[in-house]
Design a protein around this motif. Structure first.
Motif, PDB file in Angstrom:
ATOM      1  N   VAL A 219      27.908  -5.455  37.334  1.00 26.04           N
ATOM      2  CA  VAL A 219      27.120  -5.306  38.556  1.00 26.04           C
ATOM      3  C   VAL A 219      27.346  -3.919  39.170  1.00 26.04           C
ATOM      4  CG1 VAL A 219      26.820  -6.147  40.911  1.00 26.04           C
ATOM      5  CG2 VAL A 219      27.048  -7.768  39.019  1.00 26.04           C
ATOM      6  N   ALA A 220      28.586  -3.459  39.161  1.00 23.27           N
ATOM      7  CA  ALA A 220      28.897  -2.144  39.726  1.00 23.27           C
ATOM      8  C   ALA A 220      28.188  -1.031  38.959  1.00 23.27           C
ATOM      9  CB  ALA A 220      30.412  -1.915  39.710  1.00 23.27           C
ATOM     10  N   ILE A 221      28.159  -1.126  37.636  1.00 23.77           N
ATOM     11  CA  ILE A 221      27.518  -0.090  36.826  1.00 23.77           C
ATOM     12  C   ILE A 221      26.021  -0.054  37.077  1.00 23.77           C
ATOM     13  CG2 ILE A 221      26.928   0.561  34.459  1.00 23.77           C
ATOM     14  CD1 ILE A 221      29.744  -0.328  33.656  1.00 23.77           C
ATOM     15  N   VAL A 222      25.382  -1.235  37.146  1.00 23.74           N
ATOM     16  CA  VAL A 222      23.944  -1.279  37.412  1.00 23.74           C
ATOM     17  C   VAL A 222      23.635  -0.722  38.797  1.00 23.74           C
ATOM     18  CG1 VAL A 222      21.968  -2.807  37.741  1.00 23.74           C
ATOM     19  CG2 VAL A 222      23.558  -3.210  35.848  1.00 23.74           C
ATOM     20  N   ALA A 223      24.421  -1.115  39.792  1.00 20.83           N
ATOM     21  CA  ALA A 223      24.204  -0.621  41.148  1.00 20.83           C
ATOM     22  C   ALA A 223      24.382   0.894  41.219  1.00 20.83           C
ATOM     23  CB  ALA A 223      25.167  -1.309  42.116  1.00 20.83           C
TER      24      ALA A 223
END
Length: 428
Positions: free
Chosen positions: A153-157
């Motif tokens: 989720v952090a990478i996509v955000a």
């Protein structure tokens, strides 16, 4: 970690994990530096020409380094024992060549600082393939699954934040921001998928130095085809530009630097798996940011909001990569991956005992004899670099020489740490 590690002691597993982590971080430093020479695309060269020159340097390096470390006879022996992997290596090289060309377009359109984080979403693609095809994270502990989900989720955000930052009302927004973003994401898709052949090779016991040697033909042939069909064929500017020699050295050097990073990345993939190895090597985003911002001043004219978005997105992406990479495999996950290893052995009629034995062999075998051909390969590559170096000139692009020195020192220190880790692993 590797699926083969469930046959080893916990101490062995820790050593392999440690070696994989060091190699992944070392890969990040060198892969981050390798894209800096593509700034020359702003000096009038087409992205296809830049990619062809870089891949030519890659071709020379991918033959020279394995020859120095193993010798061509050992490399040939590895390939002949598992001939089916040659096709996979060629396929991986083709994907690499197209992805590398896309990164040049991305750098031209949105800059190195922005393009790097976007194509580093390849960790998501690699994580997906690792789970679906190689049983990574299957039967993983809840803590590991949580780390991977949070990291994803952090990478996509972060990728989304960095993408929007290029369109923010700064002082000089790029007129081709969407095109550059799409090129970077296309490179991400190809590079994430490229790790499927990598992983198939290493669970079969092939040495990374042997795999990359076959890999070279796929990448050089593909990038030459791109120039031929999309950049003018025999009339392509790269074949007729007068006085190009002063630029070739820097692009060859970029390809050589990339190979060093890629070899360490492959060792990380071997020892940690796709889902954990790629995020660690994707710390190259941090080093790409350093080269773009500190050396080439890409953020010099950016607004305060743009800088905050770029820095925040970079930190979030690195945090996500760390969360994924620290999800150390449990014994249950090792057992699940061992089932995938057995499946690969059944599919290609391999002896699992031989595969495990190949996996545990030293990565560097300096005891092997070098042939005249080996010395000829090294001498030829050295001569090419010396010839181009004598004709090279410092490009007319503004950059900070002080920061170049600092980052080169970091590169040398990291490669020393990586070689030490692999040597220690081989000698234990």
């Amino acid at each position: 970690m590797s699926q083969d590690q469930n046959t080893s002691t916990p101490h062995d597993s820790r050593r392999l994990h440690w070696a994989g982590v060091v190699c992944g971080l070392c890969a990040g430093v060198w892969l981050g530096a390798a894209e800096a020479p593509t700034k020359l695309v702003n000096a009038g060269l087409s992205p296809f020409a830049v990619s062809l020159c870089m891949v030519s340097g890659v071709f020379a390096a991918r033959w020279t380094l394995p020859t120095l470390l193993k010798g061509t006879s050992q490399v040939a022996g590895d390939l002949m024992r598992k001939k089916y992997l040659i096709i996979w290596a060629l396929l991986a090289g083709m994907m690499w060549a197209v992805a590398n060309t896309l990164t040049v377009f991305a750098i031209r359109d949105v800059g190195l600082t922005i393009a790097f984080p976007l194509w580093n979403t390849n960790s998501l693609i690699g994580l997906l393939w690792g789970r679906l095809l190689f049983g990574e994270l299957k039967k993983a502990s809840p803590a590991n699954i949580a780390r991977v989900v949070i990291g994803t989720v952090a990478i996509v955000a972060a990728a989304t934040l960095l993408g929007f930052s290029t369109m923010h009302g700064g002082s000089s927004p790029s007129p081709h921001a969407v095109q550059g973003i799409l090129a970077a994401l296309g490179a991400s898709l190809l590079w994430g998928t490229m790790y499927i052949p990598y992983r198939k090779a290493y669970i079969s016991g092939m040495n990374p130095l042997s795999f990359v040697t076959a890999f070279t033909f796929g990448e050089l042939g593909t990038v030459f085809a791109l120039v031929w069909f999309l950049d003018g064929g025999a009339k392509a500017p790269i074949f007729h530009t007068v006085g190009l020699e002063h630029l070739l050295f820097w692009l060859f050097l970029g390809g050589f630097v990339w190979v060093i990073g890629d070899i360490f990345q492959q060792f990380a993939t071997k020892y940690l798996g796709i889902g954990r190895g790629i995020p660690l090597s994707n710390t190259n985003q941090l080093w790409g940011l350093a080269w773009g911002a500190l050396v080439f001043g890409e953020l010099a004219n950016a607004s305060a909001t743009q800088r905050i978005m770029v820095i925040a997105g970079s930190l979030i992406m690195i945090g996500g990569a760390i969360a994924i990479s620290t999800a150390v495999a449990t014994q249950r996950e090792h057992n699940s991956m061992q089932d995938m290893l057995q499946r690969e052995c059944d599919r290609y009629n391999l002896d699992i005992r031989e595969v495990v034995r190949d996996y545990s062999r030293p990565e560097f075998d300096s005891s092997g004899k070098r042939s005249i051909g080996d010395y000829a390969i090294v001498a030829t590559a050295t001569a090419v670099f010396l010839y181009l170096g004598l004709k090279a000139r410092v490009p007319q692009i503004a950059f900070s020489s002080q920061w170049v020195v600092v980052l080169v020192v970091v590169m040398l220190a990291s490669v020393g740490a990586g070689i030490f880790a692999l040597r220690k692993l081989s000698n234990s």
